[in-house]
Design a protein around this motif. Structure first.
Motif, mmCIF file in Angstrom:
data_model
loop_
_atom_site.group_PDB
_atom_site.id
_atom_site.type_symbol
_atom_site.label_atom_id
_atom_site.label_comp_id
_atom_site.label_asym_id
_atom_site.label_seq_id
_atom_site.Cartn_x
_atom_site.Cartn_y
_atom_site.Cartn_z
ATOM 1 N N VAL A 56 39.622 40.400 38.487
ATOM 2 C CA VAL A 56 39.788 40.051 37.079
ATOM 3 C C VAL A 56 41.262 39.803 36.779
ATOM 4 O O VAL A 56 42.139 40.533 37.262
ATOM 5 C CB VAL A 56 39.267 41.182 36.162
ATOM 6 C CG1 VAL A 56 39.469 40.827 34.688
ATOM 7 C CG2 VAL A 56 37.791 41.471 36.447
ATOM 8 N N TRP A 77 36.622 36.589 37.696
ATOM 9 C CA TRP A 77 36.481 36.718 36.249
ATOM 10 C C TRP A 77 37.805 36.462 35.543
ATOM 11 O O TRP A 77 38.824 37.040 35.905
ATOM 12 C CB TRP A 77 35.964 38.109 35.875
ATOM 13 C CG TRP A 77 34.522 38.286 36.232
ATOM 14 C CD1 TRP A 77 34.023 38.623 37.461
ATOM 15 C CD2 TRP A 77 33.397 38.099 35.378
ATOM 16 N NE1 TRP A 77 32.655 38.660 37.424
ATOM 17 C CE2 TRP A 77 32.234 38.353 36.157
ATOM 18 C CE3 TRP A 77 33.251 37.751 34.030
ATOM 19 C CZ2 TRP A 77 30.958 38.249 35.622
ATOM 20 C CZ3 TRP A 77 31.975 37.665 33.492
ATOM 21 C CH2 TRP A 77 30.840 37.906 34.290
ATOM 22 N N GLY A 105 39.826 37.269 32.459
ATOM 23 C CA GLY A 105 39.784 38.361 31.498
ATOM 24 C C GLY A 105 41.168 38.893 31.229
ATOM 25 O O GLY A 105 42.140 38.147 31.301
ATOM 26 N N PHE A 157 34.718 44.083 29.064
ATOM 27 C CA PHE A 157 35.114 44.680 30.340
ATOM 28 C C PHE A 157 34.080 45.713 30.785
ATOM 29 O O PHE A 157 33.686 45.761 31.957
ATOM 30 C CB PHE A 157 36.494 45.321 30.195
ATOM 31 C CG PHE A 157 37.134 45.727 31.486
ATOM 32 C CD1 PHE A 157 37.705 44.785 32.325
ATOM 33 C CD2 PHE A 157 37.181 47.064 31.851
ATOM 34 C CE1 PHE A 157 38.316 45.167 33.511
ATOM 35 C CE2 PHE A 157 37.791 47.460 33.040
ATOM 36 C CZ PHE A 157 38.353 46.508 33.874
ATOM 37 N N TYR A 194 39.478 33.339 23.996
ATOM 38 C CA TYR A 194 40.050 33.667 25.297
ATOM 39 C C TYR A 194 41.451 33.073 25.382
ATOM 40 O O TYR A 194 41.685 31.930 24.969
ATOM 41 C CB TYR A 194 39.207 33.117 26.447
ATOM 42 C CG TYR A 194 39.825 33.436 27.789
ATOM 43 C CD1 TYR A 194 39.747 34.728 28.313
ATOM 44 C CD2 TYR A 194 40.556 32.481 28.487
ATOM 45 C CE1 TYR A 194 40.364 35.047 29.501
ATOM 46 C CE2 TYR A 194 41.173 32.799 29.686
ATOM 47 C CZ TYR A 194 41.073 34.077 30.190
ATOM 48 O OH TYR A 194 41.704 34.398 31.361
ATOM 49 N N LEU A 242 35.369 38.002 28.577
ATOM 50 C CA LEU A 242 35.474 37.802 30.009
ATOM 51 C C LEU A 242 34.571 36.655 30.409
ATOM 52 O O LEU A 242 33.417 36.576 29.966
ATOM 53 C CB LEU A 242 35.095 39.072 30.782
ATOM 54 C CG LEU A 242 36.261 40.034 31.055
ATOM 55 C CD1 LEU A 242 36.675 40.739 29.776
ATOM 56 C CD2 LEU A 242 35.909 41.044 32.135
#
Length: 312
Positions: A104, A125, A127, A152, A281, A289
């Motif tokens: 991530v 991912w 994130g 998360f 995002y 995510l």
């Protein structure tokens, strides 16, 4: 959450951790949320502007791949992965992902995501990073964003199924329902992504959904990078473009009304595919995510957009 604590492995593949207080707050917050936190031996190393020299950061990525953790989470972005992109242990990372470790990150992490997918097809991912996501606070008094933390947690519990949001007035407005099915979701930081065009580390994804974000880039620079993506054929090969948050830039009187809405309008006029806006995002507190490389579906109606992957 499961009775067995989930393990988060923190490592630094890019820029040096400049705010050690944020690092400590992030570790403390993850612990408060019930996770076991393992810190890489070089997570706080510094060499020039980097988290260690090139060899040190490569070894940190190797240790993250061998950690057996549930999530390998970068401490921060910055710059550094493209310096070593030809020497990263892609096979080991892909094997770790297959065995259950989720990688991530955000920002410079986009380079690793692109290269890994191009080399192995492994999924990662998009994130938070530790410091900017879980380590906020100090004199600002901020607390980590609850949507980010919930997303998360959903990843760790295997419950994440998708995300929905409402566009701003610059987005693609559907008068009737619009549906895209089985499209590869990919993207990330616009600057990092554009820098890899023409290299073996830029995946040839067709009929995909490309999401983009950036920070501290003036709209004319954003337009210039989008133009490069367009004229290299990347954008036309997608089914949709999804624009996230473009934050922390400043306009001046010289711009004379030229801002991000003008860039988005220009882009929409150049393409025959929908351009969606306001995805939660980017380099902002509230971020979802997103599964880089996974097949997803997208539906839109009016200003509302739903991106989902749970059924895959």
């Amino acid at each position: 959450m499961s009775l067995v604590k989930k393990v988060i492995y923190l490592y630094s593949p890019s820029g040096a951790v400049r705010d050690r207080a944020a690092f400590k707050r992030g570790v403390r917050r993850l612990t408060e949320l019930g996770y076991d936190v393992e810190v890489d031996q070089d997570a706080l190393t510094r060499f020039e502007r980097f988290a260690g020299d090139d060899a040190t950061r490569i070894r940190a990525v190797e240790r993250a791949a061998n950690s057996g953790a549930d999530v390998a989470l970068i401490t921060r972005g910055g710059y550094g992965i493209t310096r070593v992109i030809d020497r990263l242990p892609y096979t080991s990372i892909a094997s770790a992902i297959e065995n259950g470790t989720q990688f991530v990150g955000i920002s410079d992490f986009t380079a690793l995501q692109l290269a890994l997918f191009a080399q192995t097809g492994a999924r990662t991912w998009a994130g938070p990073a530790l410091c900017e996501g879980f380590g906020v606070g100090g004199v600002s008094g901020e607390i980590p964003d609850d949507i980010m933390e919930d997303c998360f947690a959903d990843l760790l519990m295997g419950q994440g199924e998708g995300t929905g949001w409402r566009q701003d007035r610059n987005g693609h407005i559907s008068e009737t329902d619009f549906v895209i099915e089985d499209a590869t979701l990919w993207g990330g930081n616009l600057t990092v992504l554009t820098s890899l065009i023409g290299t073996p580390y830029f995946p040839d994804i067709r009929e995909g959904i490309l999401f983009l974000e950036d920070v501290a880039e003036h709209p004319y620079r954003i337009e210039r990078m989008l133009a490069q993506l367009m004229r290299s054929g990347v954008l036309a090969r997608q089914q949709a473009i999804v624009l996230g948050q473009f934050s922390a830039y400043k306009l001046t009187s010289h711009d004379s009304g030229f801002g991000l809405p003008k860039v988005i309008g220009w882009l929409r006029n150049q393409l025959n595919i929908p351009v969606y806006t306001n995805l939660p995002y980017g380099h902002v507190p509230t971020k979802v995510l997103l599964p880089f490389g996974l097949k997803v579906d997208l539906t839109s109606s009016g200003k509302d957009v739903l991106l989902y992957w749970g059924h895959h």
